[in-house]
Design a protein around this motif. Structure first.
Motif, PDB file in Angstrom:
ATOM      1  N   THR A 148       0.832  -1.381   0.183  1.00  0.00           N
ATOM      2  CA  THR A 148       0.187   0.345   0.068  1.00  0.00           C
ATOM      3  C   THR A 148       1.117   1.299   0.242  1.00  0.00           C
ATOM      4  OG1 THR A 148      -0.224   0.180   2.683  1.00  0.00           O
ATOM      5  CG2 THR A 148      -2.070  -1.321   0.913  1.00  0.00           C
ATOM      6  N   ASN A 149       2.343   1.165   0.524  1.00  0.00           N
ATOM      7  CA  ASN A 149       2.552   2.215   0.461  1.00  0.00           C
ATOM      8  C   ASN A 149       2.737   2.781  -1.813  1.00  0.00           C
ATOM      9  OD1 ASN A 149       5.614   4.526   0.011  1.00  0.00           O
ATOM     10  ND2 ASN A 149       5.623   3.755   2.287  1.00  0.00           N
ATOM     11  N   PRO A 150       3.023   4.390  -1.404  1.00  0.00           N
ATOM     12  CA  PRO A 150       2.896   5.295  -2.322  1.00  0.00           C
ATOM     13  C   PRO A 150       4.166   4.807  -3.230  1.00  0.00           C
ATOM     14  CG  PRO A 150       2.039   6.220  -1.500  1.00  0.00           C
ATOM     15  CD  PRO A 150       2.878   5.588   0.289  1.00  0.00           C
ATOM     16  N   GLY A 151       5.166   4.228  -2.918  1.00  0.00           N
ATOM     17  CA  GLY A 151       6.083   4.586  -2.961  1.00  0.00           C
ATOM     18  C   GLY A 151       6.372   2.872  -4.204  1.00  0.00           C
ATOM     19  N   VAL A 152       5.430   2.337  -4.128  1.00  0.00           N
ATOM     20  CA  VAL A 152       5.852   1.072  -4.878  1.00  0.00           C
ATOM     21  C   VAL A 152       6.034   1.517  -6.302  1.00  0.00           C
ATOM     22  CG1 VAL A 152       4.983  -0.942  -5.573  1.00  0.00           C
ATOM     23  CG2 VAL A 152       4.967  -0.485  -2.836  1.00  0.00           C
ATOM     24  N   SER A 196       4.748   0.674   8.059  1.00  0.00           N
ATOM     25  CA  SER A 196       4.828   0.824   8.788  1.00  0.00           C
ATOM     26  C   SER A 196       5.088   2.559   9.451  1.00  0.00           C
ATOM     27  CB  SER A 196       5.870   0.025   9.853  1.00  0.00           C
ATOM     28  OG  SER A 196       5.208   0.965  11.236  1.00  0.00           O
ATOM     29  N   THR A 197       6.359   2.928   8.863  1.00  0.00           N
ATOM     30  CA  THR A 197       6.179   4.734   8.929  1.00  0.00           C
ATOM     31  C   THR A 197       5.555   5.790   8.512  1.00  0.00           C
ATOM     32  OG1 THR A 197       8.010   4.760   7.716  1.00  0.00           O
ATOM     33  CG2 THR A 197       8.578   4.346  10.074  1.00  0.00           C
ATOM     34  N   GLY A 198       5.582   4.367   6.868  1.00  0.00           N
ATOM     35  CA  GLY A 198       4.124   5.257   5.946  1.00  0.00           C
ATOM     36  C   GLY A 198       2.931   5.915   6.319  1.00  0.00           C
ATOM     37  N   LEU A 199       2.632   4.102   6.730  1.00  0.00           N
ATOM     38  CA  LEU A 199       0.946   4.631   7.121  1.00  0.00           C
ATOM     39  C   LEU A 199       1.113   5.760   8.299  1.00  0.00           C
ATOM     40  CD1 LEU A 199      -1.372   3.949   6.978  1.00  0.00           C
ATOM     41  CD2 LEU A 199      -1.476   1.803   7.919  1.00  0.00           C
ATOM     42  N   GLY A 200       1.440   5.398   8.822  1.00  0.00           N
ATOM     43  CA  GLY A 200       1.911   6.025  10.778  1.00  0.00           C
ATOM     44  C   GLY A 200       1.961   7.679  10.292  1.00  0.00           C
ATOM     45  N   LYS A 201       2.524   8.410   9.101  1.00  0.00           N
ATOM     46  CA  LYS A 201       2.708   9.645   8.525  1.00  0.00           C
ATOM     47  C   LYS A 201       0.792   9.885   8.190  1.00  0.00           C
ATOM     48  CE  LYS A 201       4.524  10.262   4.628  1.00  0.00           C
ATOM     49  NZ  LYS A 201       5.434  10.314   3.269  1.00  0.00           N
ATOM     50  N   PHE A 202       0.626   8.983   7.343  1.00  0.00           N
ATOM     51  CA  PHE A 202      -0.377   9.477   6.874  1.00  0.00           C
ATOM     52  C   PHE A 202      -1.659   9.957   7.677  1.00  0.00           C
ATOM     53  CE2 PHE A 202       1.660   7.615   3.028  1.00  0.00           C
ATOM     54  CZ  PHE A 202       1.950   8.504   2.556  1.00  0.00           C
ATOM     55  N   ASN A 237      -3.262   9.861  28.439  1.00  0.00           N
ATOM     56  CA  ASN A 237      -3.939   9.696  28.645  1.00  0.00           C
ATOM     57  C   ASN A 237      -4.973   9.169  26.813  1.00  0.00           C
ATOM     58  OD1 ASN A 237      -4.990  10.520  30.988  1.00  0.00           O
ATOM     59  ND2 ASN A 237      -4.469  11.908  30.996  1.00  0.00           N
ATOM     60  N   CYS A 238      -3.580   8.538  25.853  1.00  0.00           N
ATOM     61  CA  CYS A 238      -4.130   8.075  24.972  1.00  0.00           C
ATOM     62  C   CYS A 238      -5.707   6.959  24.729  1.00  0.00           C
ATOM     63  CB  CYS A 238      -3.135   7.273  24.264  1.00  0.00           C
ATOM     64  SG  CYS A 238      -1.495   9.137  23.908  1.00  0.00           S
ATOM     65  N   ASP A 239      -6.062   7.311  24.476  1.00  0.00           N
ATOM     66  CA  ASP A 239      -8.067   6.456  24.215  1.00  0.00           C
ATOM     67  C   ASP A 239      -7.841   5.579  23.276  1.00  0.00           C
ATOM     68  OD1 ASP A 239      -8.250   8.518  23.369  1.00  0.00           O
ATOM     69  OD2 ASP A 239     -10.377   8.614  24.107  1.00  0.00           O
ATOM     70  N   ALA A 240      -6.842   5.676  22.876  1.00  0.00           N
ATOM     71  CA  ALA A 240      -6.157   5.282  21.282  1.00  0.00           C
ATOM     72  C   ALA A 240      -4.942   4.880  20.889  1.00  0.00           C
ATOM     73  CB  ALA A 240      -7.298   5.440  20.061  1.00  0.00           C
ATOM     74  N   ILE A 241      -4.530   3.348  20.432  1.00  0.00           N
ATOM     75  CA  ILE A 241      -2.792   3.757  19.834  1.00  0.00           C
ATOM     76  C   ILE A 241      -3.234   2.330  18.690  1.00  0.00           C
ATOM     77  CG2 ILE A 241      -1.110   1.884  19.694  1.00  0.00           C
ATOM     78  CD1 ILE A 241      -1.499   1.099  23.210  1.00  0.00           C
ATOM     79  N   PHE A 242      -2.941   3.395  17.674  1.00  0.00           N
ATOM     80  CA  PHE A 242      -2.906   3.411  16.121  1.00  0.00           C
ATOM     81  C   PHE A 242      -0.929   2.900  15.951  1.00  0.00           C
ATOM     82  CE2 PHE A 242      -1.914   4.099  11.566  1.00  0.00           C
ATOM     83  CZ  PHE A 242      -3.180   3.286  11.142  1.00  0.00           C
ATOM     84  N   ALA A 243      -1.530   0.991  15.785  1.00  0.00           N
ATOM     85  CA  ALA A 243       0.156   0.699  15.337  1.00  0.00           C
ATOM     86  C   ALA A 243       0.203   0.019  14.014  1.00  0.00           C
ATOM     87  CB  ALA A 243       0.083  -0.624  16.288  1.00  0.00           C
ATOM     88  N   PRO A 244       0.305   1.241  13.006  1.00  0.00           N
ATOM     89  CA  PRO A 244       0.278   0.070  11.942  1.00  0.00           C
ATOM     90  C   PRO A 244       1.909  -0.903  11.518  1.00  0.00           C
ATOM     91  CG  PRO A 244       1.265   1.898  11.720  1.00  0.00           C
ATOM     92  CD  PRO A 244       0.607   1.874  12.683  1.00  0.00           C
ATOM     93  N   THR A 245       1.862  -1.872  12.049  1.00  0.00           N
ATOM     94  CA  THR A 245       2.723  -2.924  12.093  1.00  0.00           C
ATOM     95  C   THR A 245       3.337  -4.188  11.246  1.00  0.00           C
ATOM     96  OG1 THR A 245       1.964  -4.262  14.537  1.00  0.00           O
ATOM     97  CG2 THR A 245       3.642  -1.970  14.266  1.00  0.00           C
ATOM     98  N   SER A 246       3.935  -4.630  11.967  1.00  0.00           N
ATOM     99  CA  SER A 246       3.514  -6.079  11.381  1.00  0.00           C
ATOM    100  C   SER A 246       2.812  -7.325  11.967  1.00  0.00           C
ATOM    101  CB  SER A 246       5.656  -6.525  10.695  1.00  0.00           C
ATOM    102  OG  SER A 246       5.768  -7.143  12.328  1.00  0.00           O
ATOM    103  N   ILE A 247       2.542  -8.459  11.584  1.00  0.00           N
ATOM    104  CA  ILE A 247       1.506  -9.589  12.335  1.00  0.00           C
ATOM    105  C   ILE A 247       2.504 -10.001  13.326  1.00  0.00           C
ATOM    106  CG2 ILE A 247      -0.080 -11.568  11.769  1.00  0.00           C
ATOM    107  CD1 ILE A 247       0.544 -11.154   9.017  1.00  0.00           C
TER     108      ILE A 247
END
Length: 413
Positions: A148-152, A196-202, A237-247
């Motif tokens: 899914t990274n645009p760089g592909v 991971s870093t790309g999706l985190g940035k977006f 007090n983060c009520d969510a963790i967004f973690a776009p990582t490997s399985i």
């Protein structure tokens, strides 16, 4: 007399070797040499080779195996193709890129030297980008299934893809978080991982647009202890963790969050739609949700789901590679669609040649020319990206051990 016979036999052997080498042509030529653009013999004995460029080992092996299963199922339904009036048998040539961008180039070179005409994969954007340069140099078109990274596809006219992109996915998940009542999120990404870093940035860009507070943190490759990051989310007090990582990392983050008593939402991207995440969350009170490309309960894909489940259940090894169950993963559906998109391009091509196949793929560029896929109609923009505007949001049913459909999220481009 013995000496004369020895000399005669040696002469015969030399002449035989010369004859064999002459019949092989430039067999020692570098397969990525510009003078040999098709990367070796693409068609031999009426067979077209389709390369499968996926991880069978490494952090994303589980997802790679599911993507390959979708491709193999499609191949089991159609293993021949007609190009310019001639019918060819399709042979799948599989390599393990081991998930890593450092090992992907050698796997890509192996496909080039094996003489594939088109490539499918990879699960993992970093591996796709690392291998893409070799496919581009050899003029072999590739179709990404779930990278899914645009760089592909940027700066690579030979790479296409059938999935949506991370700028869209990041926006989808930021919107979903906001609509779900999240006020502040910890964005946790893996240092050096392109996906991971790309999706985190977006996601961060999307969070800014919807007024969602966030804080960012990164963990090093190979990290197994996420205690400090989860405690940071609790302390801030983060009520969510967004973690776009490997399985592999996901399967560690979830149980550690449970053990530390984290009560917020755990959100992620498409890699988390995997049985390993179901197993990690089962029996907990955690809310775990991710964006993905497909839902097996979508009525429009009922025939595919029925056939694919029957195919999985007919072989225990297939079930094992699918995570030990017959859940239809979104990446399997994308692998299936990528295969039939390759078939469509081969049928459109005037000859079995990398540039002709690439041109045929590029010509699938509008709704009226679309390939009818189980994940939706597939046609490409000028960069080679599929035109997509909808994602599926799924959460983990921690009681029954399954994914539960939450909603379709549509974002205008």
């Amino acid at each position: 007399m013995k000496k004369f016979i020895s000399i005669l036999l040696a002469s015969v052997l030399v002449l035989s070797c010369v004859a064999v080498l002459a019949s092989c042509g430039d067999s020692g030529k570098d397969p990525t040499d510009s003078a040999n653009p098709t990367g070796g013999t693409a068609v031999a004995g009426g067979t077209i080779k389709v390369g499968i460029f996926e991880p069978a080992t490494g952090a994303n092996a589980a997802g790679g195996k599911q993507e390959v299963l979708g491709i193999r199922y499609a191949h089991s339904l159609k293993n021949t193709v007609t190009v310019a009036g001639k019918e060819y048998k399709i042979e799948l040539v599989e390599v393990d890129n081991q998930t890593e961008s450092t090992t992907a180039p050698s796997a890509a070179q192996k496909l080039v030297s094996d003489g594939v005409s088109i490539v499918l994969g990879s699960y993992g954007s970093g591996a796709s980008m690392a291998g893409g340069e070799y496919f581009k140099k050899a003029k072999i078109p590739a179709i990404g299934c779930s990278c899914t990274n645009p760089g592909v596809t940027s700066d690579n006219e030979f790479y296409f893809r059938v999935c949506y992109l991370d700028p869209f996915q990041g926006t989808v998940m930021a919107n979903f978080a906001k609509e779900s009542g999240v006020k502040k999120a910890l964005v946790l990404t893996e240092l050096g991982d392109d996906y991971s870093t790309g999706l985190g940035k977006f996601f961060v860009a999307g969070a800014k647009n919807v007024g969602l507070e966030y804080t960012e943190n990164q963990f090093p490759k190979g990290n197994t202890d996420f205690t400090s990051f989860i405690n940071t989310a609790k302390a801030e007090n983060c009520d969510a963790i967004f973690a776009p990582t490997s399985i592999e990392s996901a399967a560690l983050i979830v149980p550690q969050a449970k053990d530390l008593g984290y009560t917020g939402k755990i959100l992620a991207g498409d890699t988390w739609e995997n049985s390993a995440i179901i197993d990690a969350a089962k029996g907990s009170n955690l809310y775990v949700a991710c964006s993905t490309f497909f839902d097996e309960n979508d009525a429009t894909a009922a025939d595919f789901v029925k056939g694919y489940k029957a195919w999985l259940n007919a072989d225990s090894a297939r079930l094992t590679n699918n995570g030990g169950n017959d859940i239809v993963a979104a990446v399997s559906a994308l692998g299936y669609d990528a295969y039939f998109t390759a078939i469509a391009a081969l049928e459109k091509a005037e000859k079995v040649d990398g540039e002709a196949i690439r041109a045929a793929l590029a010509s699938i560029n509008s709704a009226d020319k679309a390939v009818k896929g189980v994940t939706g109609d597939i046609f490409f923009d000028e960069i080679g990206d599929a035109e997509r505007d909808t994602a599926f949001i799924k959460s983990v049913d921690t009681v029954n051990g399954a994914f539960k459909f939450e909603k379709k999220q549509t974002i205008a481009k």
